[in-house]
Each structure stands twice: as structure tokens, then as C-alpha cells.
Scaffold this active site. Structure first.
Site, PDB file in Angstrom:
ATOM      1  CG  ASN A   1      -1.994   1.024   1.041  1.00 43.99           C
ATOM      2  OD1 ASN A   1      -2.133   1.836   0.134  1.00 43.99           O
ATOM      3  ND2 ASN A   1      -3.074   0.843   1.833  1.00 43.99           N
ATOM      4  CG  ASP A   2       2.020   2.883   3.747  1.00 40.72           C
ATOM      5  OD1 ASP A   2       1.115   3.381   3.589  1.00 40.72           O
ATOM      6  OD2 ASP A   2       2.498   2.127   4.762  1.00 40.72           O
ATOM      7  CB  VAL A   3       5.846   0.748  -1.611  1.00 45.52           C
ATOM      8  CG1 VAL A   3       6.680   0.505  -0.522  1.00 45.52           C
ATOM      9  CG2 VAL A   3       5.143  -0.465  -2.088  1.00 45.52           C
TER      10      VAL A   3
ATOM     11  CB  ALA B   1       2.902   4.944   6.630  1.00 55.05           C
TER      12      ALA B   1
END
Lengths: 105, 467
Positions: free
Chosen positions: B393-395, B434
């Protein structure tokens, strides 16, 4: 035990800093985690310090503290090297080379 | 043992550590490097039992004490450490490293304290200063590492913990630590050292609490470097060249490594470290939750994949948690057999730490050539028909480019939005590690398939077989 002069210690310290900077300066991103783990295992060498203190301890309090330090330092050192090896085992990449071929060199 | 031989062996061990670190920085030599380090450490541990002891102040030859106890403690340590390291899931490895680091810091603090008690009033000012440094940093490293463990193990929230007035509490604690340190140095005695150790433990907790989940690996690396320096300082107190060299090596290389990690993640080291002083309580964002997303069935996903020319798979921590490495490889093999060009886009910090995902996929024997690093895969996304994001998700979150001030702003991401279609395999709409909403999930070209990554992939594989 003879004491080391402060100047010698400072020299050793300064040179070690530069060696430490230099040896890891070209590490690739994929190896960050194993390198951190390996360095982590190396500072487990505090085990040697813990043994030295335990070896010279003369009262119960000192002995207790030092023995506890030996225990913790052993976990750090031994566990650190083993887990790093497990990580790196998976980096072999090349399909199905016999195990320990790398290690045997 | 002869003193010269003893010191020569110490030198050999120090050199083995240099070779170990050197080896660990290149893929081909990494494993051998680690083994060299382990051999050196074992040698040092054996040799220290035969250390020449010299004489005490009254001229009486010193003798060895507590040998049985020491050996017993080592045996217990091995019995705890080895199984922990052998049995840990690869996905949980970062927190294990954090724990190992923490106990190392704790050991250094204990060694310094015991030696301080041993020296009593005979300690020189320089030795007391080194002791104070070791106890402060060792205790901070210990309690800080425990908190990072709890965060990574998700036994506590992974989000930054910030409370009103927190920065004043932290500043006051730090002042207290330094104050009691000065007190210890000026007056000697055991009470100041004890109070200082307690405050340093508290400081470690307060220091790590405000750090967000994504920054935790950087903090582990930093605490690792700190522990190295404490080992060097105890080496000074114990007059051991080996400890000075080894500790300094770890301190220096750890500092460089921390900086490199921060760079790879696009984080400012300063911001990470002093987040405690600058972080503001996060406002809950409730605005986005009502918007609709396009969720598809495994058949929809199979059809999208079947008619693609080029597919890029973006694996994330969710894949690792679901143990879906093998299923994703099966899917990739099927697509390759259909003549579709398949690659894995690996973000440098996919997983929990830099390089973590490479370890996990290597475990599933995904061919090394199919793993494409971020800088190489990013220019290919406009020519990619389908991106399959598995538990990441965050990347891939465009907020890293578009939303200044969000916790991952500035982190380099995989530009999957450039591709024709994006498929997310996700457990739920829950944000990533995050804790930031991902706008891409609401994009028109995005299809979501909810469920455990392994289940979803298995269904997609059978749907693809049926086509």
C-alpha cells in the site's frame, strides 16, 4: 594488566571509525537488512567484556549483574549470527546449488 | 596464556570483524562474511577464559572467578538465542533483530555498571565518564528496542504516539538524564548512577513512541549503531582493544547504514530522530471513507490478466503475512506460459525493512532475473497493461508525491498509476503501515479484490485455468 595509553586509544578509535565508514560505503540496498543484522551480532562481542567482569567479580551484586550481562550478550551474539545466516541463505539465488558449498570455501 | 599471544588473537578477531562487515556489503560474499564474523566472535569468547590476569593493587596474583556460572549463563543464552533465530518467521525478523540489539545494549549497560562497582572510588574521571555514557546509551537502546519490537509485532499501535506536552516531557527527561550523569561524574557513588539508568530507560521509551511505523527500521539501525558505541566505551573502561575496535566499527558502519536506509526510504534522518519534538497529534481524516471503490471478482481479475501483454506484480508485506509467495509464483508462471511478459516490481523498502522483500521472494525461489528494482521498473509502467499489487500500500501511494506533510511525503514510490489497470489484492480498506489513506484505491482504473492474499491468488489462478 598494563594500561593502554590514552593517545593509543584515541588513535585506535579514530582509525576504526574510518574503517567502519569505508567497509560499508558500497553496500547495495538489498543487503541493508542482513548487514544491519550482522553488525548487530558483532556488537554481541560485549560478551567478552561481560566475561571479563564476571571473571573478576568478587561480591554478589557485581556477580549477578555480570552474569546477567553474559546471558544477554550471548543471546545477542549467537542469535544475531544465526538469524543473519538464515537471511543470507536465501540470497544464494542460483537455482539449487548444494547446501554449504558457499560456506565450505 | 602468554600476554602477547592473547593480544595477537584479539587483533585477529578485530580483523575478522572488518572482513565480516566488508563481506556483508556484497551479495556474493555476504554469507561467508557473516561466518567469518561468527568464527571471530567464537574465538574471542574462548580465548577470554585464558586471559592473563596480572596482579591486583596489593601485588597478589588475581584468580578466575565464577567460571561455572559464566558457562551456565552462556549455555542458557545459546538455548534461548538459537531457537529464536531458527524458528522465527522471516516476516517477523526485523523485530527479532531489534530485540537482539536491545539485549546487547542492556548487556553493555550491565557490564559498565558492574565494572563501576568493582572499581569503586579507584575509578578515574575518564572511566566514570565512559561508564556514564555506556549506561545512558545502553539503557536507551534497550528500552527503545523493546518499544520498536512491540510496534513491529503490532502488540501496540504502529502509529506515532504523541501526547499533549510530550515534547516537554521528553526534553525534561533528557535534561534529567544529563543532570544525573553530571551528578554521577562529580560525586561518584551508586545512587546517582541508578537514578540515571532509570531515567535513561524512560527516555528510550519516550524517544521511540512518537516514531511512526514506517520509520521504525531506521530507528532500529540507529539504536544498533548506538549499542556499538556503548561497546566501544565499555572497552575503554575494561582496557580491551578488541571491544574498542569492534564497538567503533559497528558504531561507524551503523551510522552510515542508517543514513543510507533513510535515503532509500526518502526520509530525513533529522525528521525521524527529532520527530519527538516536532510531531503534532494526527487529525483523524474521515472525509474519504464514504467514496465508492470498484471491487471485482477473481474472474474479473483473471480476464484482465489474460488479455494483458505485460504484467508487473508489486508484492508487499501482506503477501508475506499470507505466505502467498508460492501462489504468486504459480500465477506468474501461468502468465509467462501464455506468452505474457511478467516482472516483479520491488520497492527498496517493500516489507518492513530495506531488502526484506528480496529475502522473502528468494525464499519462494522466484527467479532472481524477474525481480526488478524500483528505478528500473518505474519507466516501464506506461507500457504495462496490468499492475497486480499484492498486499502493498504505502510503496505505491501517490500521496508520497502529492501530499506535502503526510508521513511518507518524499518517499520514492512505484508509479503504478501510470499503468493501464491497477489491481489491488487487499484484506480490507485499512490503510497501510504508515496509516495514510491511498487515493489510488478510488481511481477509475483500479480494481479491488478483497480477501487474504493467498486465497485471492488461488481463486485467480483457478479462474485463469478455466478461461
Amino acid at each position: 594488566m598494563t594500561s593502554i595509553s590514552s593517545m593509543a586509544i584515541l588513535t585506535i578509535f579514530a582509525l576504526s571509525i574510518f574503517v567502519g565508514f569505508e567497509v560499508v560505503s558500497k553496500v547495495s540496498t538489498t543487503l541493508h537488512t542482513p548487514l544491519m543484522s550482522g553488525a548487530n551480532a558483532i556488537h554481541g562481542i560485549i560478551l567478552v567484556g561481560a566475561i571479563m567482569v564476571a571473571d573478576g567479580a568478587t561480591n554478589t551484586l557485581e556477580t549477578t549483574l555480570a552474569i546477567l550481562a553474559v546471558l544477554l550478550a550471548t543471546i545477542n551474539m549467537v542469535g544475531g549470527f544465526v538469524v543473519t545466516d538464515r537471511m543470507l541463505e536465501m540470497f544464494k539465488g542460483k537455482p539449487k546449488t548444494p547446501k554449504n558449498q558457499e560456506a565450505g570455501k | 596464556m602468554n600476554k602477547n599471544i592473547y593480544e595477537l588473537l584479539g587483533l585477529a578477531v578485530a580483523l575478522s570483524f572488518i572482513l565480516a562487515l566488508k563481506g556483508l556489503s556484497a551479495p556474493k560474499t555476504a554469507r561467508r562474511g557473516n561466518l567469518i564474523g561468527a568464527a571471530g566472535a567464537s574465538l574471542a569468547t574462548i580465548v577470554v577464559f585464558f586471559a592473563p590476569l596480572g596482579h591486583d593493587s596489593t601485588g597478589v596474583a588475581k584468580s578466575h572467578h565464577n567460571t561455572i556460572l559464566i558457562l551456565a549463563a552462556i549455555a542458557i543464552g545459546v538455548l534461548v538465542g538459537v531457537p529464536a533465530a531458527r524458528k522465527i518467521q522471516m516476516t517477523q525478523m526485523p523485530q527479532l533483530v531489534a530485540l537482539f540489539n536491545g539485549v546487547g545494549g542492556g548487556a553493555a549497560a550491565l557490564v559498565a555498571t558492574a565494572e563501576y562497582l568493582n572499581l569503586g572510588t579507584g575509578a578515574s574521571t575518564a572511566e566514570v565518564v565512559a561508564t556514564v555514557f555506556t549506561v545512558i546509551v545502553g539503557c536507551t537502546s534497550f528500552s527503545g528496542s523493546v518499544i520498536t519490537f512491540l510496534k513491529l509485532q503490532e502488540l501496540m499501535t504502529t502509529r506515532p504516539v504523541v501526547f499533549p506536552g510530550g515534547r516537554f516531557v521528553i526534553a525534561a527527561t533528557l535534561a534529567g538524564v544529563l543532570g544525573t550523569g553530571a551528578w554521577t561524574i562529580s560525586s561518584g557513588g551508586n545512587t546517582p548512577l541508578l537514578v540515571m539508568g532509570g531515567l535513561a530507560l524512560l527516555f528510550g521509551v519516550l524517544f521511540v513512541l512518537p516514531v511512526g511505523g514506517a520509520d521504525v527500521p531506521i530507528v532500529i539501525s540507529l539504536l544498533n549503531a548506538f549499542t556499538g558505541l556503548t561497546v566501544a566505551a565499555s572497552g575503554y573502561v575494561l582496557q580491551s582493544t578488541l571491544l574498542i575496535v569492534a564497538g567503533t566499527l559497528v558504531g561507524a558502519s551503523g551510522t552510515i547504514l542508517t543514513r543510507k536506509m533513510a535515503e532509500a526510504m526518502g526520509r530525513s534522518l533529522f525528521g525521524t530522530l527529532f520527530g519527538a519534538f516536532t510531531a503534532k497529534p494526527q487529525e483523524a481524516s474521515g472525509a474519504a471513507e464514504t467514496r465508492s471503490v470498484k471491487s471485482g471478482s477473481p474472474d474479473d481479475v483473471a480476464i484482465l490478466l489474460n488479455y494483458a501483454q505485460r504484467v508487473v506484480i508489486v508484492p508487499g508485506f501482506g503477501l508475506a503475512v499470507a505466505q502467498a509467495q508460492h501462489t504468486v509464483r504459480e500465477l506468474a508462471d501461468m502468465l509467462t506460459a501464455k506468452g505474457i511478459d511478467v516482472a516483479y516490481g520491488i520497492h527498496p523498502v517493500a516489507g518492513r525493512m530495506p531488502g526484506h522483500m528480496n529475502v522473502l521472494l528468494a525464499e519462494a525461489s522466484v527467479p532472481y532475473e524477474q525481480l526488478v528494482e524500483m528505478d528500473e521498473v518505474n519507466p516501464t509502467f506506461p507500457q504495462t497493461d496490468v499492475v497486480l499489487v499484492v498486499g502493498a500500500n504505502d510503496v505505491v501511494n501517490p500521496a508520497a508525491k502529492t501530499t506535502p506533510g503526510c508521513p511518507i511525503y518524499g518517499m520514492p514510490i512505484l508509479d503504478v498509476a501510470e499503468a493501464g489497470n491497477v489491481i489491488f489484492l487487499k484484506r480490507s480498506m485499512r490503510p497501510g503501515f504508515a496509516g495514510i489513506e491511498n487515493e489510488l484505491l478510488y481511481d477509475a482504473k483500479t480494481t479491488l479484490l478483497f480477501g487474504d492474499a493467498k486465497d485471492s491468488l488461488t481463486k485467480v489462478v483457478s479462474a485463469l485455468k478455466a478461461l
